[in-house]
Design a protein around this motif. Sequence first.
Motif, PDB file in Angstrom:
ATOM      1  N   VAL A  86      -6.719 -11.936  20.971  1.00 26.45           N
ATOM      2  CA  VAL A  86      -6.202 -11.218  19.808  1.00 26.45           C
ATOM      3  C   VAL A  86      -6.762  -9.807  19.834  1.00 26.45           C
ATOM      4  O   VAL A  86      -7.970  -9.611  19.970  1.00 26.45           O
ATOM      5  N   MET A  87      -5.878  -8.819  19.718  1.00 26.35           N
ATOM      6  CA  MET A  87      -6.285  -7.422  19.885  1.00 26.35           C
ATOM      7  C   MET A  87      -7.240  -6.936  18.800  1.00 26.35           C
ATOM      8  O   MET A  87      -7.970  -5.980  18.981  1.00 26.35           O
ATOM      9  N   ASP A  88      -7.238  -7.578  17.647  1.00 28.04           N
ATOM     10  CA  ASP A  88      -8.017  -7.105  16.505  1.00 28.04           C
ATOM     11  C   ASP A  88      -9.494  -7.452  16.664  1.00 28.04           C
ATOM     12  O   ASP A  88      -9.994  -8.386  16.043  1.00 28.04           O
ATOM     13  N   ILE A  89     -10.194  -6.706  17.527  1.00 25.74           N
ATOM     14  CA  ILE A  89     -11.630  -6.901  17.716  1.00 25.74           C
ATOM     15  C   ILE A  89     -12.381  -6.166  16.607  1.00 25.74           C
ATOM     16  O   ILE A  89     -12.100  -4.999  16.331  1.00 25.74           O
ATOM     17  N   VAL A  90     -13.310  -6.852  15.968  1.00 22.91           N
ATOM     18  CA  VAL A  90     -14.057  -6.274  14.852  1.00 22.91           C
ATOM     19  C   VAL A  90     -15.521  -6.153  15.230  1.00 22.91           C
ATOM     20  O   VAL A  90     -16.099  -7.063  15.824  1.00 22.91           O
ATOM     21  N   MET A  91     -16.116  -4.994  14.898  1.00 21.70           N
ATOM     22  CA  MET A  91     -17.549  -4.791  15.088  1.00 21.70           C
ATOM     23  C   MET A  91     -18.192  -4.518  13.745  1.00 21.70           C
ATOM     24  O   MET A  91     -17.598  -3.893  12.874  1.00 21.70           O
ATOM     25  N   GLN A  92     -19.430  -4.986  13.596  1.00 20.10           N
ATOM     26  CA  GLN A  92     -20.212  -4.716  12.395  1.00 20.10           C
ATOM     27  C   GLN A  92     -21.504  -4.023  12.792  1.00 20.10           C
ATOM     28  O   GLN A  92     -22.043  -4.254  13.875  1.00 20.10           O
ATOM     29  N   ARG A  93     -21.977  -3.185  11.878  1.00 25.84           N
ATOM     30  CA  ARG A  93     -23.159  -2.367  12.122  1.00 25.84           C
ATOM     31  C   ARG A  93     -24.200  -2.691  11.054  1.00 25.84           C
ATOM     32  O   ARG A  93     -23.902  -2.679   9.857  1.00 25.84           O
ATOM     33  N   PHE A  94     -25.442  -2.998  11.490  1.00 27.01           N
ATOM     34  CA  PHE A  94     -26.495  -3.417  10.572  1.00 27.01           C
ATOM     35  C   PHE A  94     -27.664  -2.421  10.619  1.00 27.01           C
ATOM     36  O   PHE A  94     -28.179  -2.114  11.702  1.00 27.01           O
ATOM     37  N   THR A  95     -28.075  -1.961   9.443  1.00 25.31           N
ATOM     38  CA  THR A  95     -29.233  -1.053   9.381  1.00 25.31           C
ATOM     39  C   THR A  95     -30.225  -1.511   8.321  1.00 25.31           C
ATOM     40  O   THR A  95     -31.016  -0.723   7.825  1.00 25.31           O
ATOM     41  N   ASP A  96     -30.196  -2.794   7.980  1.00 27.22           N
ATOM     42  CA  ASP A  96     -31.110  -3.268   6.935  1.00 27.22           C
ATOM     43  C   ASP A  96     -32.537  -3.330   7.463  1.00 27.22           C
ATOM     44  O   ASP A  96     -32.818  -3.009   8.616  1.00 27.22           O
ATOM     45  N   SER A  97     -33.451  -3.790   6.629  1.00 31.96           N
ATOM     46  CA  SER A  97     -34.882  -3.714   6.942  1.00 31.96           C
ATOM     47  C   SER A  97     -35.267  -4.490   8.191  1.00 31.96           C
ATOM     48  O   SER A  97     -36.216  -4.137   8.886  1.00 31.96           O
ATOM     49  N   ALA A  98     -34.535  -5.568   8.489  1.00 33.62           N
ATOM     50  CA  ALA A  98     -34.871  -6.368   9.662  1.00 33.62           C
ATOM     51  C   ALA A  98     -34.782  -5.538  10.936  1.00 33.62           C
ATOM     52  O   ALA A  98     -35.494  -5.783  11.910  1.00 33.62           O
ATOM     53  N   TYR A  99     -33.901  -4.532  10.932  1.00 31.48           N
ATOM     54  CA  TYR A  99     -33.744  -3.668  12.100  1.00 31.48           C
ATOM     55  C   TYR A  99     -34.470  -2.339  11.910  1.00 31.48           C
ATOM     56  O   TYR A  99     -35.041  -1.792  12.859  1.00 31.48           O
ATOM     57  N   ALA A 100     -34.443  -1.814  10.676  1.00 30.22           N
ATOM     58  CA  ALA A 100     -35.031  -0.506  10.422  1.00 30.22           C
ATOM     59  C   ALA A 100     -36.521  -0.477  10.748  1.00 30.22           C
ATOM     60  O   ALA A 100     -37.041   0.505  11.275  1.00 30.22           O
ATOM     61  N   LYS A 101     -37.240  -1.564  10.440  1.00 29.97           N
ATOM     62  CA  LYS A 101     -38.686  -1.562  10.688  1.00 29.97           C
ATOM     63  C   LYS A 101     -39.019  -1.566  12.171  1.00 29.97           C
ATOM     64  O   LYS A 101     -40.157  -1.292  12.560  1.00 29.97           O
ATOM     65  N   LYS A 102     -38.037  -1.890  12.996  1.00 27.96           N
ATOM     66  CA  LYS A 102     -38.229  -1.839  14.449  1.00 27.96           C
ATOM     67  C   LYS A 102     -37.586  -0.595  15.070  1.00 27.96           C
ATOM     68  O   LYS A 102     -37.572  -0.449  16.288  1.00 27.96           O
TER      69      LYS A 102
END
Length: 409
Positions: A363-379
């Motif tokens: 299916v052509m409709d590939i979806v990406m999500q972007r995460f910048t919450d604390s679990a990633y920000a602290k690293k």
Amino acid sequence: MSLQALREQRAAKAKALQELVKKGGEWTADNQAAYDAGIAEIEAIDANIERHQRMNQLAAEAALSNGVIDAAERIGRDQDSEASRLFAKWLRGGDNALSAEEWRAHLAAVQNTMSTTTGSEGGYTVQTDVAKSVLDALKAYGGMRAPGMATVIQTAGGNPMSFPTSDGTAEEGEIVDQNASASDADVTFGTKDLPVYKYSSKVVTVPIELLQDSSVDVEAFVRGRLVTRLGRITNKHSTVGTGTNQPNGVMVAAGTGKTGATGQTAAVVYDDLVDLEHSVDPAYREGGECRFMMHDDSVKVVKKLKDTQNRPIFLPGYDPANNGKLDTLLGYPIQINQQVATMAANAYSIGFGDFSKYVIRDVMDIVMQRFTDSAYAKKGQVGFLAWLRSGGNFMDVGGAVKRYRNSAT
């Protein structure tokens, strides 16, 4: 020696071996010794080619990780693809990086899918040309998507889809006397479903340094990681998927063409391969699309087999268009697929036939999500997650592909 020179050297040695095996006369001990020596030389060249390719890959990865790539080339490519430019911009800065004008101009292909529970969670529906590049890249990570293998189709949505099927391998016409009526022989049709399943790349984490460095091809970095993960899992399911809550793999759906005799738990003999070949109807074999598919460990086994005249049935290829390789077994190409079972008790270790009858649907409709919450920000990281809807099923009912099964004991 350059990589191209190594490939040319391999092609020349493979051609010489093919001429040796195909020439008439008795197959002597000297012939066998020459063949064995030639195979050893080709394997040494293959190892050298692999080392060259691995070094090139490591160099490319190091360049990417250090942010040392040609920014001018990147800019030039972006100018050819507005979707690619927007995609890279979103990867770096998230939803807020795209202006209102950019959102409006590409509303048909870009949508905000902000989570209602996580404010840092942004979504981006990948545009058509970027989606195609992702889907095309999947073929590098799996035998079922390789050229000459499964038929791959792309649909805009994941709505239910069924394929009509009909087995005409036993049907035939008739002779009719003058003024006599023709007999009835209605064709029986069936259907097979081709559903799609939701695949996750798992979260890909990227250091903020890469995102901040404008010279880094962050799009290629993220896309490469998600393609690797999605490619491996979708190839696995296209090959050995159970058909329950996942695609029906070809090595599960195909019929058994030959089972090894007692004692062949980790072996196959020449006669077995001949029987496997002829278990597939000539209508498929004469179409020119048939090939063997197996794990690389099984290729090592079949390389040592001889025919009734004691001639090797494995021939190294020398097709320059295929990087100097188009190895054949009994005259048919060999497709390596690491998801096929290795030889063991009761294992379906070799497939043979026309694999184009297996259909993969993306299916052509590939979806990406972007995460910048604390679990990633602290690293000091940003997380990316890709969703792909894909499915596959063996659409043939006439036995286009058959399997070899190792003996139980």
